[in-house]
Design a protein around this motif. Structure first.
Motif, PDB file in Angstrom:
ATOM      1  N   ARG A   1     -16.572 -34.947 -34.911  1.00 61.32           N
ATOM      2  CA  ARG A   1     -16.332 -35.976 -33.889  1.00 61.32           C
ATOM      3  C   ARG A   1     -14.998 -36.689 -34.135  1.00 61.32           C
ATOM      4  O   ARG A   1     -14.772 -37.787 -33.651  1.00 61.32           O
ATOM      5  CB  ARG A   1     -17.477 -37.002 -33.912  1.00 61.32           C
ATOM      6  N   THR A   2     -14.125 -36.022 -34.891  1.00 60.89           N
ATOM      7  CA  THR A   2     -12.854 -36.623 -35.285  1.00 60.89           C
ATOM      8  C   THR A   2     -11.684 -35.870 -34.655  1.00 60.89           C
ATOM      9  O   THR A   2     -11.665 -34.639 -34.634  1.00 60.89           O
ATOM     10  CB  THR A   2     -12.711 -36.594 -36.819  1.00 60.89           C
ATOM     11  N   LEU A   3     -10.709 -36.606 -34.161  1.00 62.71           N
ATOM     12  CA  LEU A   3      -9.475 -36.052 -33.614  1.00 62.71           C
ATOM     13  C   LEU A   3      -8.327 -36.391 -34.539  1.00 62.71           C
ATOM     14  O   LEU A   3      -8.169 -37.543 -34.950  1.00 62.71           O
ATOM     15  CB  LEU A   3      -9.206 -36.632 -32.218  1.00 62.71           C
ATOM     16  N   VAL A   4      -7.508 -35.395 -34.873  1.00 62.20           N
ATOM     17  CA  VAL A   4      -6.333 -35.584 -35.724  1.00 62.20           C
ATOM     18  C   VAL A   4      -5.076 -35.402 -34.887  1.00 62.20           C
ATOM     19  O   VAL A   4      -4.996 -34.484 -34.060  1.00 62.20           O
ATOM     20  CB  VAL A   4      -6.337 -34.580 -36.892  1.00 62.20           C
ATOM     21  N   ILE A   5      -4.079 -36.263 -35.103  1.00 61.42           N
ATOM     22  CA  ILE A   5      -2.781 -36.129 -34.452  1.00 61.42           C
ATOM     23  C   ILE A   5      -1.775 -35.753 -35.530  1.00 61.42           C
ATOM     24  O   ILE A   5      -1.543 -36.517 -36.474  1.00 61.42           O
ATOM     25  CB  ILE A   5      -2.343 -37.432 -33.751  1.00 61.42           C
ATOM     26  N   GLU A   6      -1.168 -34.589 -35.403  1.00 56.68           N
ATOM     27  CA  GLU A   6      -0.307 -34.039 -36.439  1.00 56.68           C
ATOM     28  C   GLU A   6       0.987 -33.468 -35.858  1.00 56.68           C
ATOM     29  O   GLU A   6       1.023 -33.054 -34.695  1.00 56.68           O
ATOM     30  CB  GLU A   6      -1.041 -32.924 -37.205  1.00 56.68           C
ATOM     31  N   ASP A   7       2.015 -33.418 -36.693  1.00 61.32           N
ATOM     32  CA  ASP A   7       3.280 -32.829 -36.254  1.00 61.32           C
ATOM     33  C   ASP A   7       3.693 -31.620 -37.078  1.00 61.32           C
ATOM     34  O   ASP A   7       4.738 -31.024 -36.815  1.00 61.32           O
ATOM     35  CB  ASP A   7       4.403 -33.873 -36.314  1.00 61.32           C
ATOM     36  N   SER A   8       2.907 -31.250 -38.089  1.00 59.34           N
ATOM     37  CA  SER A   8       3.315 -30.175 -38.991  1.00 59.34           C
ATOM     38  C   SER A   8       2.306 -29.039 -39.014  1.00 59.34           C
ATOM     39  O   SER A   8       1.116 -29.230 -38.719  1.00 59.34           O
ATOM     40  CB  SER A   8       3.485 -30.708 -40.415  1.00 59.34           C
ATOM     41  N   ILE A   9       2.785 -27.857 -39.381  1.00 59.39           N
ATOM     42  CA  ILE A   9       1.909 -26.694 -39.524  1.00 59.39           C
ATOM     43  C   ILE A   9       0.833 -26.987 -40.561  1.00 59.39           C
ATOM     44  O   ILE A   9      -0.358 -26.738 -40.330  1.00 59.39           O
ATOM     45  CB  ILE A   9       2.727 -25.456 -39.932  1.00 59.39           C
ATOM     46  N   SER A  10       1.239 -27.521 -41.718  1.00 55.28           N
ATOM     47  CA  SER A  10       0.273 -27.775 -42.787  1.00 55.28           C
ATOM     48  C   SER A  10      -0.770 -28.798 -42.360  1.00 55.28           C
ATOM     49  O   SER A  10      -1.955 -28.687 -42.707  1.00 55.28           O
ATOM     50  CB  SER A  10       0.983 -28.245 -44.056  1.00 55.28           C
ATOM     51  N   GLY A  11      -0.367 -29.787 -41.569  1.00 49.35           N
ATOM     52  CA  GLY A  11      -1.307 -30.787 -41.091  1.00 49.35           C
ATOM     53  C   GLY A  11      -2.303 -30.222 -40.093  1.00 49.35           C
ATOM     54  O   GLY A  11      -3.494 -30.536 -40.139  1.00 49.35           O
ATOM     55  N   VAL A  12      -1.810 -29.389 -39.180  1.00 48.22           N
ATOM     56  CA  VAL A  12      -2.703 -28.743 -38.216  1.00 48.22           C
ATOM     57  C   VAL A  12      -3.700 -27.850 -38.944  1.00 48.22           C
ATOM     58  O   VAL A  12      -4.904 -27.877 -38.667  1.00 48.22           O
ATOM     59  CB  VAL A  12      -1.890 -27.918 -37.188  1.00 48.22           C
ATOM     60  N   GLN A  13      -3.216 -27.082 -39.903  1.00 48.85           N
ATOM     61  CA  GLN A  13      -4.098 -26.194 -40.662  1.00 48.85           C
ATOM     62  C   GLN A  13      -5.147 -26.984 -41.439  1.00 48.85           C
ATOM     63  O   GLN A  13      -6.312 -26.584 -41.512  1.00 48.85           O
ATOM     64  CB  GLN A  13      -3.268 -25.335 -41.615  1.00 48.85           C
ATOM     65  N   ALA A  14      -4.747 -28.115 -42.004  1.00 49.16           N
ATOM     66  CA  ALA A  14      -5.681 -28.956 -42.759  1.00 49.16           C
ATOM     67  C   ALA A  14      -6.774 -29.506 -41.852  1.00 49.16           C
ATOM     68  O   ALA A  14      -7.959 -29.530 -42.216  1.00 49.16           O
ATOM     69  CB  ALA A  14      -4.932 -30.097 -43.437  1.00 49.16           C
ATOM     70  N   ALA A  15      -6.399 -29.954 -40.668  1.00 48.12           N
ATOM     71  CA  ALA A  15      -7.377 -30.508 -39.734  1.00 48.12           C
ATOM     72  C   ALA A  15      -8.373 -29.443 -39.276  1.00 48.12           C
ATOM     73  O   ALA A  15      -9.580 -29.691 -39.196  1.00 48.12           O
ATOM     74  CB  ALA A  15      -6.664 -31.124 -38.538  1.00 48.12           C
ATOM     75  N   LYS A  16      -7.868 -28.264 -38.956  1.00 43.88           N
ATOM     76  CA  LYS A  16      -8.759 -27.186 -38.535  1.00 43.88           C
ATOM     77  C   LYS A  16      -9.704 -26.782 -39.663  1.00 43.88           C
ATOM     78  O   LYS A  16     -10.886 -26.524 -39.440  1.00 43.88           O
ATOM     79  CB  LYS A  16      -7.954 -25.982 -38.057  1.00 43.88           C
TER      80      LYS A  16
END
Length: 220
Positions: free
Chosen positions: A163-178
């Motif tokens: 139920r959490t949304l992450v706002i990211e600007d980096s590849i590593s951040g997107v991968q971490a959230a997924k």
């Protein structure tokens, strides 16, 4: 909200490149300080290598190349970044409005050190939107792209990762959230994406949505 999903119970914001337009400044500082120690790395290359990563990743990169950074490298880099941010850092346009108008609980989860995140939010006037809800890579064993930091933040905020949304600007951040089982939106409105195809980069990393202006935060 996009994707036909209900609004999240928690929004986790990355700091650098999402709340504050800091990535070009910090990469320039990194390039300059490395040069002082005899290591040549352009700001553009620093961006490619370390966007969204912690200082541990910088040290590991050079260890993998057979080099050990001097003991005073990180303190000098930290001092240079803080001095530069204090004089030049700006918020991402429109982010104050998004934060002011949203009633969804929010926090920050950043690869940067806590004092850098705190200074960034203080300098740009965004600190009141988050209070003490600041979580950094210093608080977990593995930084992005591992999910540890986002899971730590969701745990502290007592929210289900699903139920959490992450706002990211980096590849590593997107991968971490997924990897954490969260929905993630890629933001490409920072200065470091002016000459790069951020939409393609973050979509390929797994972002559920990519947007470039904070005024389009909730989409259509």
């Amino acid at each position: 909200m996009d994707q036909g999903r209900p609004r999240p119970d928690l929004i986790i914001f990355d700091c650098d490149g999402v709340l504050v337009d800091s990535e070009l400044l910090s990469c320039r500082c990194l390039s300059e300080v490395l040069a002082e120690f005899g290591f040549q790395l352009g700001a553009a290359q620093a961006l490619e290598l370390f966007l969204g990563r912690s200082t541990k990743a910088i040290e590991q990169h050079y260890r993998d190349l057979g080099h050990t950074l001097p003991d005073d490298f990180l303190p000098r880099l930290k001092a240079r970044v803080l001095e530069t941010f204090a004089g030049a850092l700006q918020p991402i346009p429109g982010v104050d409005t998004v934060l002011s108008e949203s009633e969804t609980p929010r926090c920050v989860a950043s690869s940067s050190d806590l004092d850098r995140v705190s200074l960034s939010l203080d300098v740009t006037g965004l600190a009141p939107h988050f209070g003490g809800r600041l979580y950094t890579a210093q608080m977990v064993r593995h930084g992005k792209p591992a999910p540890d930091l986002f899971l730590h933040a969701a745990g502290k905020m007592q929210t289900d990762p699903a139920r959490t949304l992450v706002i990211e600007d980096s590849i590593s951040g997107v991968q971490a959230a997924k990897a954490a089982g969260m929905m993630v939106w890629g933001f490409v409105g920072g200065g470091h994406y002016r000459a790069r195809d951020g939409r393609a980069i973050l979509s390929a990393a797994g972002a559920d949505r990519v947007f470039a202006r904070m005024s389009d935060f909730w989409g259509a």
